[in-house]
Motif scaffolding. Structure first.
Motif, PDB file in Angstrom:
ATOM      1  N   GLU A 253      65.520 -13.765  69.809  1.00  0.00           N
ATOM      2  CA  GLU A 253      66.256 -13.631  68.557  1.00  0.00           C
ATOM      3  C   GLU A 253      65.340 -13.263  67.396  1.00  0.00           C
ATOM      4  O   GLU A 253      65.723 -12.486  66.511  1.00  0.00           O
ATOM      5  CB  GLU A 253      67.023 -14.905  68.231  1.00  0.00           C
ATOM      6  CG  GLU A 253      67.889 -14.755  66.992  1.00  0.00           C
ATOM      7  CD  GLU A 253      68.807 -15.919  66.712  1.00  0.00           C
ATOM      8  OE1 GLU A 253      69.622 -15.830  65.785  1.00  0.00           O
ATOM      9  OE2 GLU A 253      68.705 -16.934  67.445  1.00  0.00           O
TER      10      GLU A 253
ATOM     11  N   LYS B  35      65.983 -10.108  64.952  1.00  0.00           N
ATOM     12  CA  LYS B  35      66.061 -10.258  63.485  1.00  0.00           C
ATOM     13  C   LYS B  35      65.023  -9.384  62.799  1.00  0.00           C
ATOM     14  O   LYS B  35      65.338  -8.683  61.827  1.00  0.00           O
ATOM     15  CB  LYS B  35      65.856 -11.717  63.107  1.00  0.00           C
ATOM     16  CG  LYS B  35      65.958 -11.982  61.610  1.00  0.00           C
ATOM     17  CD  LYS B  35      65.808 -13.473  61.302  1.00  0.00           C
ATOM     18  CE  LYS B  35      65.924 -13.728  59.807  1.00  0.00           C
ATOM     19  NZ  LYS B  35      65.766 -15.171  59.490  1.00  0.00           N
TER      20      LYS B  35
ATOM     21  N   TRP C 255      75.326 -10.282  71.428  1.00  0.00           N
ATOM     22  CA  TRP C 255      75.694 -11.203  70.332  1.00  0.00           C
ATOM     23  C   TRP C 255      74.634 -11.137  69.230  1.00  0.00           C
ATOM     24  O   TRP C 255      74.964 -11.001  68.048  1.00  0.00           O
ATOM     25  CB  TRP C 255      75.820 -12.617  70.897  1.00  0.00           C
ATOM     26  CG  TRP C 255      76.073 -13.706  69.908  1.00  0.00           C
ATOM     27  CD1 TRP C 255      75.293 -14.079  68.848  1.00  0.00           C
ATOM     28  CD2 TRP C 255      77.193 -14.599  69.888  1.00  0.00           C
ATOM     29  NE1 TRP C 255      75.846 -15.143  68.188  1.00  0.00           N
ATOM     30  CE2 TRP C 255      77.007 -15.486  68.798  1.00  0.00           C
ATOM     31  CE3 TRP C 255      78.317 -14.749  70.713  1.00  0.00           C
ATOM     32  CZ2 TRP C 255      77.923 -16.504  68.502  1.00  0.00           C
ATOM     33  CZ3 TRP C 255      79.219 -15.763  70.416  1.00  0.00           C
ATOM     34  CH2 TRP C 255      79.036 -16.630  69.326  1.00  0.00           C
ATOM     35  N   MET C 256      73.358 -11.258  69.621  1.00  0.00           N
ATOM     36  CA  MET C 256      72.286 -11.305  68.633  1.00  0.00           C
ATOM     37  C   MET C 256      72.147  -9.988  67.883  1.00  0.00           C
ATOM     38  O   MET C 256      71.883  -9.967  66.673  1.00  0.00           O
ATOM     39  CB  MET C 256      70.958 -11.666  69.308  1.00  0.00           C
ATOM     40  CG  MET C 256      70.917 -13.068  69.882  1.00  0.00           C
ATOM     41  SD  MET C 256      71.305 -14.337  68.640  1.00  0.00           S
ATOM     42  CE  MET C 256      71.351 -15.789  69.706  1.00  0.00           C
TER      43      MET C 256
ATOM     44  N   ARG D 230      74.948 -10.001  65.471  1.00  0.00           N
ATOM     45  CA  ARG D 230      74.730 -11.058  64.472  1.00  0.00           C
ATOM     46  C   ARG D 230      73.746 -10.611  63.396  1.00  0.00           C
ATOM     47  O   ARG D 230      73.968 -10.845  62.193  1.00  0.00           O
ATOM     48  CB  ARG D 230      74.205 -12.317  65.181  1.00  0.00           C
ATOM     49  CG  ARG D 230      73.617 -13.396  64.266  1.00  0.00           C
ATOM     50  CD  ARG D 230      74.694 -14.085  63.450  1.00  0.00           C
ATOM     51  NE  ARG D 230      74.102 -15.064  62.554  1.00  0.00           N
ATOM     52  CZ  ARG D 230      73.547 -14.785  61.364  1.00  0.00           C
ATOM     53  NH1 ARG D 230      73.508 -13.530  60.934  1.00  0.00           N
ATOM     54  NH2 ARG D 230      73.040 -15.729  60.614  1.00  0.00           N
ATOM     55  N   HIS D 231      72.652  -9.994  63.797  1.00  0.00           N
ATOM     56  CA  HIS D 231      71.635  -9.606  62.820  1.00  0.00           C
ATOM     57  C   HIS D 231      71.816  -8.177  62.315  1.00  0.00           C
ATOM     58  O   HIS D 231      71.249  -7.813  61.270  1.00  0.00           O
ATOM     59  CB  HIS D 231      70.248  -9.799  63.424  1.00  0.00           C
ATOM     60  CG  HIS D 231      69.919 -11.238  63.672  1.00  0.00           C
ATOM     61  ND1 HIS D 231      69.644 -12.134  62.650  1.00  0.00           N
ATOM     62  CD2 HIS D 231      69.863 -11.966  64.820  1.00  0.00           C
ATOM     63  CE1 HIS D 231      69.413 -13.339  63.152  1.00  0.00           C
ATOM     64  NE2 HIS D 231      69.548 -13.267  64.471  1.00  0.00           N
TER      65      HIS D 231
ATOM     66  N   LEU E 108      84.956 -10.287  67.276  1.00  0.00           N
ATOM     67  CA  LEU E 108      84.222  -9.807  66.112  1.00  0.00           C
ATOM     68  C   LEU E 108      85.015  -8.780  65.311  1.00  0.00           C
ATOM     69  O   LEU E 108      84.812  -8.643  64.105  1.00  0.00           O
ATOM     70  CB  LEU E 108      82.881  -9.219  66.543  1.00  0.00           C
ATOM     71  CG  LEU E 108      81.872 -10.213  67.122  1.00  0.00           C
ATOM     72  CD1 LEU E 108      80.542  -9.520  67.416  1.00  0.00           C
ATOM     73  CD2 LEU E 108      81.662 -11.404  66.195  1.00  0.00           C
TER      74      LEU E 108
ATOM     75  N   GLU F 260      86.659 -11.081  63.048  1.00  0.00           N
ATOM     76  CA  GLU F 260      85.757 -11.850  62.192  1.00  0.00           C
ATOM     77  C   GLU F 260      84.974 -10.985  61.214  1.00  0.00           C
ATOM     78  O   GLU F 260      84.695 -11.419  60.091  1.00  0.00           O
ATOM     79  CB  GLU F 260      84.786 -12.651  63.067  1.00  0.00           C
ATOM     80  CG  GLU F 260      83.939 -13.646  62.314  1.00  0.00           C
ATOM     81  CD  GLU F 260      83.314 -14.682  63.216  1.00  0.00           C
ATOM     82  OE1 GLU F 260      82.272 -15.242  62.831  1.00  0.00           O
ATOM     83  OE2 GLU F 260      83.859 -14.945  64.309  1.00  0.00           O
TER      84      GLU F 260
END
Length: 257
Positions: free
Chosen positions: A76, A80, A126-127, A130-131, A174, A177
């Motif tokens: 992760e 990021k 997902w990661m 997410r980032h 997503l 969301e």
């Protein structure tokens, strides 16, 4: 207007949609990912390839026109840092996945293979979302990649099937969301890439012949077929929360052995 004129007009319109846009393709150095990257570049976009290792121009001269960033989907902090380095961009396409043949069997003494595949494919996707999402500009999109096993499981592929289904569910979640950011999934059928290099040469060639003889499209898939679908999802502002199947009619015929 002739068919040729219509196609030319559509091509120009598509280029105008992506001109000046910045596209990030995770896993874009080979196979399907490279097909997506080339399609986006041809449509006028600048493309960032994010992968575990940066290839030199001497090693891969065909990548000279792309920007490369190091990104390890299982880490992760690496994900990021990659998106911090990339900065604002317009569309994210996550094509990367662990190598086929690495997930292990359901009844293995250890679940390490399945855990590794799920972490690499599902949590990795997902990661990236997410980032990546906070860096997306207005009218941005995220596109994931799965495969036919999501709807046609086969013995021995429980981990892959589970990861694909999870990614498709994530895509729909997503879309709700993250809206108005659009989130979709491409579900390819058999695409002839080095992804299948884990098979012996005879088995791989036999599989290709089966596809060419049995699929309604009467040919194997190519990376550019998936690239075409990715461009559609990037440029159509009213498509979100869906799965686009690009499979040559695979699900209309008996499953390959």
């Amino acid at each position: 207007m002739s068919t040729e004129s219509i196609q030319a007009a559509a091509s120009v319109a598509l280029s105008q949609h992506l001109a000046g846009k910045k596209i990030v393709v995770v896993g874009g150095k080979t196979g399907i990912g490279l097909g997506v990257a080339r399609a986006a570049q041809a449509a006028g976009a600048s493309v960032v390839l994010a992968s575990r290792r940066i290839a030199s121009v001497q090693e891969r001269p065909e990548l000279a026109d792309f920007t490369q960033v190091r990104l390890d989907m299982r880490d992760e902090a690496s994900v990021k840092a990659a998106f911090e380095a990339i900065g604002p961009f317009d569309h994210l396409v996550v094509t990367a996945a662990p190598d086929l043949g690495t997930w292990g069997a359901f009844m293995d003494e250890s679940a390490d293979g399945a855990r590794s595949y799920m972490e690499g494919k599902y949590l990795g996707s997902w990661m990236c979302a997410r980032h990546g999402a906070p860096k997306l500009r207005a009218q941005g999109s995220i596109t994931f990649l799965t495969g036919g096993l999501a709807v046609r499981p086969k013995p021995g592929y429980a981990a892959v099937t589970s990861a694909f289904v999870a990614v498709e569910a994530l895509s729909k979640s997503l879309a709700l969301e993250l809206g108005p950011i659009r989130v979709n999934t491409i579900r390819p059928g058999f695409v002839d890439t080095d992804m299948w290099s884990f098979l012996p040469t005879d088995a791989r060639e036999g599989l290709k012949r089966q596809v060419e003889e049995s699929f309604p499209a009467r040919r194997t898939g190519k990376p550019e077929d998936i690239g075409h679908a990715a461009l559609f999802l990037m440029t159509n502002p009213y498509v979100t929360g869906t799965v686009i199947e690009v499979a040559g009619g695979e699900n209309l015929v008996p499953s390959l052995g």
